[in-house]
Design a protein around this motif. Sequence first.
Motif, PDB file in Angstrom:
ATOM      1  N   GLY A  87       0.430  21.604  -4.850  1.00 21.83           N
ATOM      2  CA  GLY A  87       0.768  20.230  -4.472  1.00 21.83           C
ATOM      3  C   GLY A  87      -0.474  19.453  -4.049  1.00 21.83           C
ATOM      4  N   TRP A  88      -1.367  20.123  -3.304  1.00 19.69           N
ATOM      5  CA  TRP A  88      -2.623  19.464  -2.908  1.00 19.69           C
ATOM      6  C   TRP A  88      -3.490  19.191  -4.124  1.00 19.69           C
ATOM      7  CZ3 TRP A  88      -2.853  17.108   1.468  1.00 19.69           C
ATOM      8  CH2 TRP A  88      -2.212  17.623   2.615  1.00 19.69           C
ATOM      9  N   PHE A  89      -3.483  20.108  -5.070  1.00 17.56           N
ATOM     10  CA  PHE A  89      -4.271  19.908  -6.294  1.00 17.56           C
ATOM     11  C   PHE A  89      -3.775  18.645  -7.013  1.00 17.56           C
ATOM     12  CE2 PHE A  89      -5.154  20.688 -10.840  1.00 17.56           C
ATOM     13  CZ  PHE A  89      -6.535  20.831 -10.778  1.00 17.56           C
ATOM     14  N   ALA A  90      -2.427  18.502  -7.091  1.00 21.98           N
ATOM     15  CA  ALA A  90      -1.855  17.334  -7.775  1.00 21.98           C
ATOM     16  C   ALA A  90      -2.278  16.041  -7.077  1.00 21.98           C
ATOM     17  CB  ALA A  90      -0.330  17.435  -7.818  1.00 21.98           C
ATOM     18  N   VAL A  91      -2.115  15.983  -5.747  1.00 22.41           N
ATOM     19  CA  VAL A  91      -2.520  14.740  -5.074  1.00 22.41           C
ATOM     20  C   VAL A  91      -4.043  14.586  -5.104  1.00 22.41           C
ATOM     21  CG1 VAL A  91      -0.514  14.247  -3.604  1.00 22.41           C
ATOM     22  CG2 VAL A  91      -2.249  15.822  -2.796  1.00 22.41           C
ATOM     23  N   GLY A  92      -4.750  15.704  -5.206  1.00 19.88           N
ATOM     24  CA  GLY A  92      -6.219  15.644  -5.305  1.00 19.88           C
ATOM     25  C   GLY A  92      -6.650  14.966  -6.593  1.00 19.88           C
ATOM     26  N   VAL A  93      -6.010  15.325  -7.714  1.00 13.77           N
ATOM     27  CA  VAL A  93      -6.319  14.664  -8.991  1.00 13.77           C
ATOM     28  C   VAL A  93      -6.052  13.164  -8.840  1.00 13.77           C
ATOM     29  CG1 VAL A  93      -5.631  14.467 -11.412  1.00 13.77           C
ATOM     30  CG2 VAL A  93      -5.861  16.720 -10.386  1.00 13.77           C
ATOM     31  N   GLY A  94      -4.907  12.841  -8.225  1.00  7.17           N
ATOM     32  CA  GLY A  94      -4.577  11.429  -7.994  1.00  7.17           C
ATOM     33  C   GLY A  94      -5.603  10.746  -7.113  1.00  7.17           C
ATOM     34  N   PHE A  95      -6.085  11.468  -6.124  1.00  5.74           N
ATOM     35  CA  PHE A  95      -7.061  10.884  -5.199  1.00  5.74           C
ATOM     36  C   PHE A  95      -8.362  10.525  -5.924  1.00  5.74           C
ATOM     37  CE2 PHE A  95     -10.819  11.660  -2.588  1.00  5.74           C
ATOM     38  CZ  PHE A  95     -10.661  10.638  -1.661  1.00  5.74           C
ATOM     39  N   ILE A  96      -8.833  11.445  -6.763  1.00  2.00           N
ATOM     40  CA  ILE A  96     -10.068  11.168  -7.507  1.00  2.00           C
ATOM     41  C   ILE A  96      -9.853   9.965  -8.427  1.00  2.00           C
ATOM     42  CG2 ILE A  96     -11.690  12.091  -9.220  1.00  2.00           C
ATOM     43  CD1 ILE A  96     -12.068  13.371  -6.513  1.00  2.00           C
ATOM     44  N   ILE A  97      -8.655   9.931  -9.047  1.00  2.47           N
ATOM     45  CA  ILE A  97      -8.353   8.783  -9.898  1.00  2.47           C
ATOM     46  C   ILE A  97      -8.377   7.506  -9.061  1.00  2.47           C
ATOM     47  CG2 ILE A  97      -6.476   7.668 -11.170  1.00  2.47           C
ATOM     48  CD1 ILE A  97      -5.989  10.309 -12.540  1.00  2.47           C
ATOM     49  N   CYS A  98      -7.783   7.596  -7.874  1.00  6.22           N
ATOM     50  CA  CYS A  98      -7.721   6.427  -7.009  1.00  6.22           C
ATOM     51  C   CYS A  98      -9.130   5.951  -6.628  1.00  6.22           C
ATOM     52  CB  CYS A  98      -6.927   6.787  -5.765  1.00  6.22           C
ATOM     53  SG  CYS A  98      -6.229   5.378  -4.979  1.00  6.22           S
ATOM     54  N   SER A  99     -10.065   6.902  -6.477  1.00 12.25           N
ATOM     55  CA  SER A  99     -11.406   6.502  -6.060  1.00 12.25           C
ATOM     56  C   SER A  99     -12.123   5.717  -7.167  1.00 12.25           C
ATOM     57  CB  SER A  99     -12.224   7.713  -5.618  1.00 12.25           C
ATOM     58  OG  SER A  99     -12.480   8.536  -6.714  1.00 12.25           O
ATOM     59  N   TYR A 100     -11.852   6.046  -8.440  1.00  8.71           N
ATOM     60  CA  TYR A 100     -12.480   5.191  -9.470  1.00  8.71           C
ATOM     61  C   TYR A 100     -11.609   3.989  -9.812  1.00  8.71           C
ATOM     62  CZ  TYR A 100      -9.874   7.344 -13.449  1.00  8.71           C
ATOM     63  OH  TYR A 100      -8.914   7.778 -14.315  1.00  8.71           O
ATOM     64  N   TYR A 101     -10.304   4.174  -9.574  1.00  8.15           N
ATOM     65  CA  TYR A 101      -9.375   3.060  -9.792  1.00  8.15           C
ATOM     66  C   TYR A 101      -9.776   1.889  -8.896  1.00  8.15           C
ATOM     67  CZ  TYR A 101      -4.632   1.379 -10.952  1.00  8.15           C
ATOM     68  OH  TYR A 101      -3.555   0.690 -11.435  1.00  8.15           O
ATOM     69  N   SER A 102     -10.151   2.212  -7.640  1.00  8.66           N
ATOM     70  CA  SER A 102     -10.541   1.139  -6.720  1.00  8.66           C
ATOM     71  C   SER A 102     -11.863   0.510  -7.159  1.00  8.66           C
ATOM     72  CB  SER A 102     -10.626   1.659  -5.290  1.00  8.66           C
ATOM     73  OG  SER A 102     -11.437   2.795  -5.252  1.00  8.66           O
ATOM     74  N   ALA A 103     -12.698   1.308  -7.864  1.00 14.06           N
ATOM     75  CA  ALA A 103     -13.931   0.715  -8.401  1.00 14.06           C
ATOM     76  C   ALA A 103     -13.596  -0.304  -9.485  1.00 14.06           C
ATOM     77  CB  ALA A 103     -14.852   1.796  -8.949  1.00 14.06           C
ATOM     78  N   ILE A 104     -12.596   0.031 -10.310  1.00 14.63           N
ATOM     79  CA  ILE A 104     -12.183  -0.947 -11.334  1.00 14.63           C
ATOM     80  C   ILE A 104     -11.531  -2.162 -10.657  1.00 14.63           C
ATOM     81  CG2 ILE A 104     -10.684  -1.316 -13.344  1.00 14.63           C
ATOM     82  CD1 ILE A 104     -13.058   0.346 -14.030  1.00 14.63           C
ATOM     83  N   MET A 105     -10.797  -1.889  -9.567  1.00 12.76           N
ATOM     84  CA  MET A 105     -10.240  -3.016  -8.806  1.00 12.76           C
ATOM     85  C   MET A 105     -11.356  -3.928  -8.332  1.00 12.76           C
ATOM     86  SD  MET A 105      -7.294  -1.436  -6.390  1.00 12.76           S
ATOM     87  CE  MET A 105      -6.989  -2.903  -5.430  1.00 12.76           C
ATOM     88  N   SER A 106     -12.471  -3.311  -7.975  1.00 16.54           N
ATOM     89  CA  SER A 106     -13.602  -4.107  -7.518  1.00 16.54           C
ATOM     90  C   SER A 106     -14.115  -5.015  -8.641  1.00 16.54           C
ATOM     91  CB  SER A 106     -14.711  -3.184  -7.013  1.00 16.54           C
ATOM     92  OG  SER A 106     -15.920  -3.849  -7.016  1.00 16.54           O
ATOM     93  N   TYR A 107     -14.102  -4.518  -9.872  1.00 10.38           N
ATOM     94  CA  TYR A 107     -14.461  -5.389 -10.995  1.00 10.38           C
ATOM     95  C   TYR A 107     -13.498  -6.568 -11.077  1.00 10.38           C
ATOM     96  CZ  TYR A 107     -17.801  -1.991 -12.792  1.00 10.38           C
ATOM     97  OH  TYR A 107     -18.875  -1.171 -12.939  1.00 10.38           O
TER      98      TYR A 107
END
Length: 508
Positions: A87-107
């Motif tokens: 379960g942590w691995f699953a949210v971990g994948v999401g977390f990493i996605i979220c960290s670059y997702y927010s970079a795209i949000m910054s664009y």
Amino acid sequence: MNGRDIWSNRTAFVLASIGSAIGLGNLWRFPYVCYEFGGGAFLFAYLICLVVAGIPLLMLEFALGKRMDQAAPGAFAAIHSRLEWFGWFAVGVGFIICSYYSAIMSYCVNYFGFSFSLAWGEDPTHFFEREVLDQTNDASQPWQLGSFRWQIFVGLLISWAMILFCVWKGAKTVGKVVWITVLGPWALLLLFVIRGVTLKGAAEGLAFYFTPQWEVLWNFNPSPGEIGAHGLWLAAISQVFFSLTVGFGVMIAYGSFMDDKTCIVRNSWIIGLGDALTAIVGGMAVFGALGHKALVTGKPLQEVVSSGPGLTFATYPEIINGLPYPVFFGILFFLMLSLLAIDSAFSLVEALSTAVRDKFGFSHQKANIIVAVCGLFFGLPYMFGVGIHWLDIVDHFMNFVGLSIVVLGTCLIVGWYKRPSEMRQFINEKSKGQIGVWWDIRIKYFIPAAILYMLGFEIYERVDGPYGEFHSRSQELLFGWGVLLFILVVGLVLAALRKRLPTNPPPS
Ligand code: PHE
């Protein structure tokens, strides 16, 4: 109930889930992946994957959350105490996605700023990447970082502040915010589509988008440089999961806030189809604009712009330039894109902070701040000139490999360790529309077999040659395999760290 928030009403639940699903995945990722994998062929594979795998898995995640009354790590721990790390691995994948997702949000935030003066100019093609390309075009110097781009960093800070603002009070605030962040953008999107498809030359782009090249769909033996069927189907299925936010534990957390009367089956269909419709309709605007660009530049469609994460930021300004009041529509569009992104990002923050709260008993606020600070930190590499290439590598590995592993594992756990018929019965109890035995077959056999096959091929390809523009093993090791290993280790440590807080046993 372990004192959980419950959605204020059922519409809030559906909107929040749609809000999580519809985001940059639809308007930023879908068009460029579709363009990269041959337009119509990809669209066809995408629709098949949505119905065969995406929507059934959405039902599964809602049911798992509702039944276990826990976010992902707790839900898997309730199935078997040794499965918490998964379960942590699953949210971990999401977390990493979220960290670059927010970079795209910054664009998006930056482009919002650019709109006031139409700073992208007459030819927005490479505005997004110009600096990066200038600095890093030289493949012999792959490790040139490029400058730290403060403007994008400020955008990142603004993005995280907005995300935190939205999740501050948990499910109750989420239920309210989504009314604005989901319904508002839709109206504007329609306007852009109308403009996109009426541009001169749009027909050629639309033909590319809607005409499947059937041969690609079963081209299992591609010659070098050709699109192969394995890659295409894996791209399609992972885009479906990414876009539905399935495989990150988000829908498990959202399911755990669901009241007893919410119909799982019907809502999964509404969310799945609503999400796909947004991507497909948004794609019409992008491909219309590409067709227009092909006509203006006299280049073949596939060569008009470089594909990849910059595509959307090249095509929409093109449409905006052609509108009667470009400044006004530019501002509105990038505001819309930011709004669409926020509720997807905060769904992940919510899923992760619910998991942290369930495990360590922190307050919601504290858990949210921890997640946001970590997210901000992990977003820093993308602030460099070369960041967009790293983002591309991380995106590829998280979606093609990480997400596939999570979905595969979920299917194996529910399909083989637990009995899927039991889960189906639970879904049917919570639904007016009923699902039949076909659901078990997909969860138990079809989805795992398909993913295993495609994942195997992907791993073979990655061993054969590294991913990314630079074809650099070291970058792939660090941003691809390294990140995956990191999430795995963190998951194992978190699961072992401390005993879970006592919770109610799952309903039998
Ligand atoms: N589903 C989101 C979108 O389409 C993307 C997302 C995936 C967000 C995972 C958070 C976590 O934009």
